[in-house]
Design a protein around this motif. Structure first.
Motif, PDB file in Angstrom:
ATOM      1  N   GLU A 353       0.866  -1.206  -0.065  1.00  0.00           N
ATOM      2  CA  GLU A 353       0.045   0.186   0.031  1.00  0.00           C
ATOM      3  C   GLU A 353       0.937   1.196   0.085  1.00  0.00           C
ATOM      4  O   GLU A 353       0.532   2.080  -0.786  1.00  0.00           O
ATOM      5  CB  GLU A 353      -0.823   0.088   1.255  1.00  0.00           C
ATOM      6  CG  GLU A 353      -1.763   1.004   1.338  1.00  0.00           C
ATOM      7  CD  GLU A 353      -2.847   1.543   0.222  1.00  0.00           C
ATOM      8  OE1 GLU A 353      -3.411   2.616  -0.268  1.00  0.00           O
ATOM      9  OE2 GLU A 353      -3.072   0.434  -0.459  1.00  0.00           O
ATOM     10  N   ASN A 357       1.663   1.159  -4.120  1.00  0.00           N
ATOM     11  CA  ASN A 357       0.365   1.675  -4.715  1.00  0.00           C
ATOM     12  C   ASN A 357       0.579   3.386  -4.453  1.00  0.00           C
ATOM     13  O   ASN A 357       0.353   4.187  -5.444  1.00  0.00           O
ATOM     14  CB  ASN A 357      -0.742   1.201  -3.764  1.00  0.00           C
ATOM     15  CG  ASN A 357      -2.059   1.972  -4.327  1.00  0.00           C
ATOM     16  OD1 ASN A 357      -2.277   2.409  -5.390  1.00  0.00           O
ATOM     17  ND2 ASN A 357      -3.057   1.883  -3.377  1.00  0.00           N
ATOM     18  N   ARG A 358       0.791   3.754  -3.240  1.00  0.00           N
ATOM     19  CA  ARG A 358       0.658   5.162  -3.097  1.00  0.00           C
ATOM     20  C   ARG A 358       2.456   5.995  -3.603  1.00  0.00           C
ATOM     21  O   ARG A 358       2.117   7.192  -3.745  1.00  0.00           O
ATOM     22  CB  ARG A 358       0.613   5.506  -1.499  1.00  0.00           C
ATOM     23  CG  ARG A 358      -0.665   5.197  -0.941  1.00  0.00           C
ATOM     24  CD  ARG A 358      -0.703   5.512   0.430  1.00  0.00           C
ATOM     25  NE  ARG A 358      -1.970   4.979   1.197  1.00  0.00           N
ATOM     26  CZ  ARG A 358      -2.221   5.130   2.458  1.00  0.00           C
ATOM     27  NH1 ARG A 358      -1.561   6.106   2.991  1.00  0.00           N
ATOM     28  NH2 ARG A 358      -3.496   4.505   2.894  1.00  0.00           N
ATOM     29  N   GLU A 362       1.254   5.583  -8.001  1.00  0.00           N
ATOM     30  CA  GLU A 362       0.795   7.352  -7.938  1.00  0.00           C
ATOM     31  C   GLU A 362       1.752   8.193  -8.690  1.00  0.00           C
ATOM     32  O   GLU A 362       0.830   8.987  -9.496  1.00  0.00           O
ATOM     33  CB  GLU A 362       0.697   7.497  -6.381  1.00  0.00           C
ATOM     34  CG  GLU A 362      -0.393   8.992  -6.177  1.00  0.00           C
ATOM     35  CD  GLU A 362      -1.826   8.500  -6.323  1.00  0.00           C
ATOM     36  OE1 GLU A 362      -2.332   9.395  -6.399  1.00  0.00           O
ATOM     37  OE2 GLU A 362      -2.224   7.599  -5.922  1.00  0.00           O
ATOM     38  N   GLN A 372      -2.949  12.126  -4.303  1.00  0.00           N
ATOM     39  CA  GLN A 372      -3.731  11.724  -3.013  1.00  0.00           C
ATOM     40  C   GLN A 372      -3.701  10.239  -2.793  1.00  0.00           C
ATOM     41  O   GLN A 372      -4.258   9.406  -3.927  1.00  0.00           O
ATOM     42  CB  GLN A 372      -5.048  12.409  -2.909  1.00  0.00           C
ATOM     43  CG  GLN A 372      -5.970  11.922  -1.871  1.00  0.00           C
ATOM     44  CD  GLN A 372      -5.546  12.632  -0.861  1.00  0.00           C
ATOM     45  OE1 GLN A 372      -4.778  13.709  -0.559  1.00  0.00           O
ATOM     46  NE2 GLN A 372      -5.582  12.271   0.584  1.00  0.00           N
ATOM     47  N   PRO A 373      -3.110   9.614  -2.072  1.00  0.00           N
ATOM     48  CA  PRO A 373      -3.039   8.381  -1.879  1.00  0.00           C
ATOM     49  C   PRO A 373      -4.553   7.784  -1.553  1.00  0.00           C
ATOM     50  O   PRO A 373      -5.234   8.390  -0.977  1.00  0.00           O
ATOM     51  CB  PRO A 373      -2.167   8.167  -0.442  1.00  0.00           C
ATOM     52  CG  PRO A 373      -2.423   9.161   0.358  1.00  0.00           C
ATOM     53  CD  PRO A 373      -2.502  10.195  -0.793  1.00  0.00           C
ATOM     54  N   THR A 374      -4.506   6.401  -1.690  1.00  0.00           N
ATOM     55  CA  THR A 374      -5.967   5.721  -1.480  1.00  0.00           C
ATOM     56  C   THR A 374      -5.879   5.073   0.077  1.00  0.00           C
ATOM     57  O   THR A 374      -4.974   5.029   0.348  1.00  0.00           O
ATOM     58  CB  THR A 374      -6.022   4.478  -2.390  1.00  0.00           C
ATOM     59  OG1 THR A 374      -5.107   3.762  -2.163  1.00  0.00           O
ATOM     60  CG2 THR A 374      -5.954   5.104  -3.817  1.00  0.00           C
ATOM     61  N   ASP A 375      -6.898   4.654   0.526  1.00  0.00           N
ATOM     62  CA  ASP A 375      -7.048   4.109   1.847  1.00  0.00           C
ATOM     63  C   ASP A 375      -7.503   2.598   1.502  1.00  0.00           C
ATOM     64  O   ASP A 375      -8.230   2.190   2.643  1.00  0.00           O
ATOM     65  CB  ASP A 375      -8.050   4.872   2.618  1.00  0.00           C
ATOM     66  CG  ASP A 375      -7.482   6.293   2.709  1.00  0.00           C
ATOM     67  OD1 ASP A 375      -8.394   7.199   3.049  1.00  0.00           O
ATOM     68  OD2 ASP A 375      -6.175   6.407   3.043  1.00  0.00           O
TER      69      ASP A 375
END
Length: 388
Positions: A353, A357-358, A362, A372-375
């Motif tokens: 994550e 991902n971030r 990104e 903006q990162p995801t949750d």
């Protein structure tokens, strides 16, 4: 007829001749017309005070009675002789005061109207003006209230329409495609190789020997990196075959040691054709791991890191765009990871994550800028044995 003379002066009165201008021979000008003045004194009586009625209540002017024509001197003398003697001053009755004579206006001129005096203003002139002023004030107040109410209703209606439009935007009638939001653009850029054709590189994923996933956190030590066009090097059994069927053309991975040295982790990205194939791979890997028909492989960097390829491990994966991110965590001593070990789950979160991902994806979606990162976190985790 018998005439009684009251004085010597009356005895010499005689009938005037017809056409004569004088009633007594040798006398001066003729007497004024009208009744002769009384020779007997009349007591002076106070004139009765009469309150004049208001202008609005006065009766219309009536014509004054016409005075009778003057009588001839001989007729007036006879009438005075026949009239009884006036009573004495002591016995004279009190006569009421005569009403004032009002002159009769000429027919050609309208009757004069007396203006209201300053001491007693006319009620009929003041009341209509007061009522007209009050009516205008009341109309202004009511009109202003109505305008304010209308403006308030318009404001509420406009706010409701804007809120409804924000919730349910109206579709545009133009044939051109709508401009996507920044988040949608980033997602669409990673949905397929057609919009994300640049291949992955090991330097893009692991640029140095140290990897810091968050500010203030200790760094992971990068032991080895690899980029391969064959996805089968990172999987075994049915999972390797699955990745080939779904169009996986590249895998970039690395093996790292945790800051405390107790765990090893191999993490990387599978590059598939599009998002749909990546999601199929994600769902199918879960089933194959549960049925023990394949596994995701760890990559040993040296003898000190051989446990990542042979020891029982904890594995996790997640999809973003046409990429499948994964990580395999094992203990450095080769022991099995217990089900309640929170440290292994933290490592999976850091690698999949926070970093892949971030961090990596990104930046790729933003074209090199931070986003903006995801949750979402890791989609799923499984435990796999250490047998190749």
């Amino acid at each position: 007829m018998v005439y009684r003379y009251e004085s010597d002066e009356d005895a010499f009165m005689e009938y005037p001749e017809p056409g004569s201008d004088r009633s007594v021979l040798g006398a001066g000008p003729p007497p004024p017309a009208g009744p002769s003045p009384s020779r007997f004194p009349t007591p002076s009586l106070p004139r009765a005070t009469r309150v004049a009625p208001p202008v609005a209540a006065r009766e219309p002017l009536r014509a004054a009675p016409q005075e009778p024509p003057p009588l001839p001197d001989h007729a007036r003398t006879a009438a005075e002789a026949q009239s009884p003697a006036p009573p004495s001053e002591a016995q004279s009755p009190i006569r009421p005061a005569e009403p004032p004579m009002v002159p009769h206006p000429s027919p050609a001129e309208p009757p004069p109207v007396e203006p209201p005096t300053s001491a007693e203003p006319s009620r009929s002139a003041g009341l209509p003006q007061q009522r007209r002023g009050g009516g205008r004030l009341w109309q202004v107040v009511v009109g202003g209230a109505a305008v304010l109410a209308l403006l308030a209703l318009c404001g509420l209606g406009a706010a409701a329409l804007l809120a409804e439009r924000d919730k349910n935007p109206l579709p545009t009638e133009t044939t051109q495609p709508e401009a996507a939001a920044p988040g949608d653009t980033e997602t669409q850029a990673l949905d397929s190789r057609d919009t994300d054709a640049a291949p992955l590189t090991a330097k893009e994923l692991f640029p140095g020997k140290q990897l810091v996933v968050a500010d203030g956190e200790p760094a992971y030590r990068v032991l080895k990196t690899q980029s391969s066009a064959s996805c089968a090097v990172a999987a075994t059994g049915e999972i390797a075959d699955l990745l080939g069927r779904l169009g996986c053309t590249q895998v970039v991975r690395a093996t790292l040691r945790t800051p405390d040295g107790d765990h090893l982790v191999t993490t990387g990205l599978f590059n598939l054709i599009d998002r749909a194939n990546a999601e199929r791979a994600r769902d199918r890997i879960r089933v194959l791991l549960d049925e023990r028909e394949g596994r995701l492989r760890g990559m040993a960097a040296s003898d000190d890191s051989a446990a990542i390829a042979t020891a029982p491990a904890r594995v996790g994966w997640q999809v973003r765009g046409h990429y499948l991110a994964y990580a395999v965590v094992a203990r450095s001593d080769g022991e099995a990871i217990r089900s309640g070990d929170t440290k292994a789950r933290e490592i999976l979160f850091d690698m999949i994550e926070l970093h892949l991902n971030r961090g990596v994806l990104e930046r790729r979606a933003d074209g090199g800028t931070a986003g903006q990162p995801t949750d979402e976190g890791v989609d799923d985790t499984r435990t796999q044995d250490g047998n190749d």
